[in-house]
Design an enzyme around this catalytic site. Structure first.
Site, PDB file in Angstrom:
ATOM      1  N   SER A 240     -80.729  89.239  99.991  1.00 27.60           N
ATOM      2  CA  SER A 240     -79.771  88.543  99.128  1.00 27.60           C
ATOM      3  C   SER A 240     -80.081  88.859  97.684  1.00 27.60           C
ATOM      4  CB  SER A 240     -79.868  87.034  99.351  1.00 27.60           C
ATOM      5  OG  SER A 240     -79.154  86.318  98.366  1.00 27.60           O
TER       6      SER A 240
ATOM      7  N   TYR B  18     -84.442  78.772 100.062  1.00 32.59           N
ATOM      8  CA  TYR B  18     -83.663  79.948 100.420  1.00 32.59           C
ATOM      9  C   TYR B  18     -84.093  81.155  99.588  1.00 32.59           C
ATOM     10  CZ  TYR B  18     -79.559  82.925 101.230  1.00 32.59           C
ATOM     11  OH  TYR B  18     -78.731  83.969 101.571  1.00 32.59           O
TER      12      TYR B  18
END
Length: 676
Positions: free
Chosen positions: A553, A566
């Protein structure tokens, strides 16, 4: 409206082809003769409808038929230059075609056109080929059928064989068909129903004779014990990547595993080495299985390292033997040797491994070798198995017509022969990746904790020859190992792994619980590690290199608010890319990552509540979150699952062969996430 003769032909073909006792997949051909009005002259024209080159009787449609003018086809007998030049007749069939479209005429067209009966079937039943390959086949044919079925000595398929069969039919009006030495059967009838009944009669009488007169244990006593099912499948999964790597020495292959009772009975038998060395006989068989298999001579439960070492020795010997076969039989006009690796590997106590350019080809090769086992059993039970000689096999395997057929095959897709394992493949980005890899030719394992979702995506891709679903909880080492074992047993190995499974919980630091932290790290950081480790256990002994892709990501670089768990686990994944690239490069395995921006539409993560939380962080309605992400990028474009899939293909499609340890941004330009 379809001609009634054609309708009856297709119905007969589909019935015969649906039963494996009658013929093998894509084997044999059927025909019908009839009349239609010539659109030019307005006069009736006698036509032959015959199954064209390729295709399968069980699924034959009108498009799979070649349509020829019968008068022109039969006139070819007057210009036939003789058996030494009979291959030229195949090109002449094109000048006999009627109308537009239709399939290309096959080498067997002459057989159907020259036999002066309205309906003809040429089939490859195991029972019929058992008689055709028996040392005393002519006598057995007489004993079983009397004068209703005659013997035709071996001749390579072609125009001369058609003339031979036609001559036998003319001289024996009482006959319903022939046994073709070393090959199969041909039957005929005045009506479609009569031809089908005659075909079935020949097949059934041969099978009944073998059952009534065959001696028990034609393969000799069992000298190996079959491993129990769990141990057998574990050993098969251990051996398969090694075997696939060896069988891919000349060109990459996909595999198929068979442990049917008929196979285990043969591979465990005392006469396995002797009979396997004789090879198959029917051209349809050995064109797909090669002239003979590689036979493994180790004990079923021998230590794996010992078996692996022995496999390399046996493979080297097989290649030397095949090269000798080629050099003994090739002449100046022969095509170049196509490859010396085995298509069939037989392992006592474990089963059969078959290989091909795709899963269907590998599976069909295995099916054909099962046919060959049945043929050997039948022939040995009543006589001695006596296949056609080596030189005749070579003439067919390296036939100029066969070479031309291979040259006409379409160019393989970029990921043909690649076996891809995609986690989180049941939805969102994973689904898009699975669909794209399959579209580019890969065999795909759709792995997901939600098995129903994985099965749905695998079904979208196609049947089990192109995709399977496996249930995979990436937080469990045992579950991952089991799913990878199923993948290996399905296709022979693993080449391309996509670590995509993920989830996210958006909370400020003070609200992030230990459970939140552990869950995200278990799924993504630990899950990616477990999947990569299990895949490496396959890729390293396979020896074919490979690709591992991490869907990380932009958050592995970009520090956003309320995102500590995250972001931290994505940074963990990003560094795994670098660490594994450094470690696995020695084995030809490339490890790369992809850093998408937030993928809102079609994303399982965003649909699971993450979208609402991120929208709240940025103060926008949830339905506008994708637009918000797009507007903060340099390109002002929203990132979709398909864009991530495009990047996966770019990394694995064959152009970036020297790239490893790289992260590719797929974020439409987030300056704060630029790689430094």
């Amino acid at each position: 409206m379809t001609n009634p003769a054609v309708r009856e032909l297709l119905e007969r073909s589909n019935r015969l082809g649906a039963d494996a006792r009658n013929t093998n997949y894509a084997g044999g051909n059927t025909s019908a003769k009839g009349t239609e009005t010539d659109p030019v002259t307005g006069e009736p024209a006698e036509l032959l409808w015959v199954k064209g080159s390729g295709g399968d009787l069980g699924t034959l449609t009108e498009k799979g038929l070649a349509v020829l003018r019968l008068d022109r086809l039969r006139a070819l007998a007057g210009v036939y230059p003789g058996v030494e030049r009979e291959d030229e007749m195949v090109a002449a069939f094109d000048f006999c075609l009627h109308g537009r479209g239709g399939a290309a005429p096959s080498i067997d067209t002459a057989m159907h056109g020259l036999v002066d009966v309205a309906h003809v079937d040429h089939l490859h039943p195991d029972s019929g080929i058992a008689i055709a390959t028996a040392a005393d086949g002519p006598a057995l044919t007489k004993e079983i059928f009397g004068d209703r079925v005659l013997w035709v000595p071996w001749r390579r398929p072609g125009f001369q064989l058609g003339l031979d069969i036609a001559a036998v039919q003319r001289a024996n009006p009482q006959a319903i068909g022939v046994i073709l030495g070393g090959h199969g059967i041909t039957a005929w009838g005045a009506t479609s129903a009569e031809a089908e009944a005659n075909s079935r009669e020949i097949i059934a009488l041969a099978a009944d004779y073998l059952a009534a007169h065959g001696r028990p244990e034609p393969f000799g006593a069992a000298v190996h014990q079959t491993l129990d099912e769990a141990a057998r499948r574990t050993r098969a999964a251990e051996l398969f990547p090694i075997l696939r790597g060896l069988a891919s020495t000349d060109r990459a292959q996909v595999g198929h595993y068979t442990d049917a009772e008929v196979v285990l009975d043969f591979v465990n038998s005392a006469r396995l080495p002797e009979l396997a060395a004789l090879g198959t006989s029917c051209p349809d068989h050995f064109l797909r299985t090669k002239v003979k298999p590689l036979v493994v001579d180790t004990a079923p439960d021998a230590p794996l390292d010992e078996v692996a070492a022995r496999l390399k020795e046996l493979h080297a010997a097989y290649r030397d033997d095949y090269r000798g076969y080629y050099e003994r039989n090739a002449d100046a006009g022969s095509p170049a040797m196509r490859g010396a690796d085995p298509a069939i590997v037989l392992v006592p106590g474990v089963g059969m491994f078959s290989f091909g350019a795709n899963k269907q080809t590998a599976r069909v090769a295995g099916e054909f070798y099962v046919n060959a086992i049945n043929v050997m059993r039948g022939a040995e039970s009543v006589s001695t198995y006596a296949p056609i000689g080596e030189s005749e096999k070579f003439r067919i395997e390296y036939w100029a017509l066969e070479e031309a057929k291979l040259q006409r095959m379409p160019k393989p897709k970029p990921l043909a022969t690649r076996i891809a394992y995609v986690t989180g493949g049941g939805s969102g980005i994973g689904r898009a990746i699975a669909l794209r890899l399959a579209a580019e030719g890969a065999c795909v394992i759709v792995a997901d904790r939600d098995f129903d979702a994985a099965r749905t995506v695998a079904g979208e891709i196609g049947g089990s020859d192109v995709a399977i679903a496996v249930e995979a909880d990436v937080t469990s080492a045992a579950a991952i190992a089991a799913s990878v074992e199923k993948s290996v047993l399905a296709f022979g190995g693993v080449d391309l792994v996509v670590n995509n499974a993920g989830l996210s919980i958006s909370k400020p630091l003070l609200e992030t619980t230990e459970a939140d932290w552990d869950l995200q790290h278990d799924v993504m950081a630990k899950g990616s590690f477990l999947v990569s480790r299990e895949a490496a256990r396959v890729m390293i002994p396979q020896g074919m290199g490979g690709d591992v892709i991490y869907i990380s990501s932009k958050n592995s670089i970009f520090a956003g608010p309320n995102n500590v768990a995250y972001g931290a686990t994505k940074a963990d994944q990003a560094h795994q890319v670098r660490l594994l690239a450094a470690e696995l490069g020695a084995y030809g395995v490339r490890v790369n990552g992809i850093n998408p921006d937030g993928v809102v539409r079609g994303s399982g993560i965003f649909a699971g509540g993450w979208g609402a939380k991120r929208a709240a962080v940025y103060g926008v309605p949830e339905e506008k979150l994708g637009e918000y992400y797009a507007q903060r990028t340099l390109l002002k474009r929203e990132v979709l699952p398909e864009h991530v899939a495009n990047a996966v293909f770019a990394l694995t499609g064959g152009d970036l062969t020297h790239t490893t340890g790289l992260h590719i941004p797929v974020d439409a330009g987030v300056a704060a996430a630029f790689l430094r």
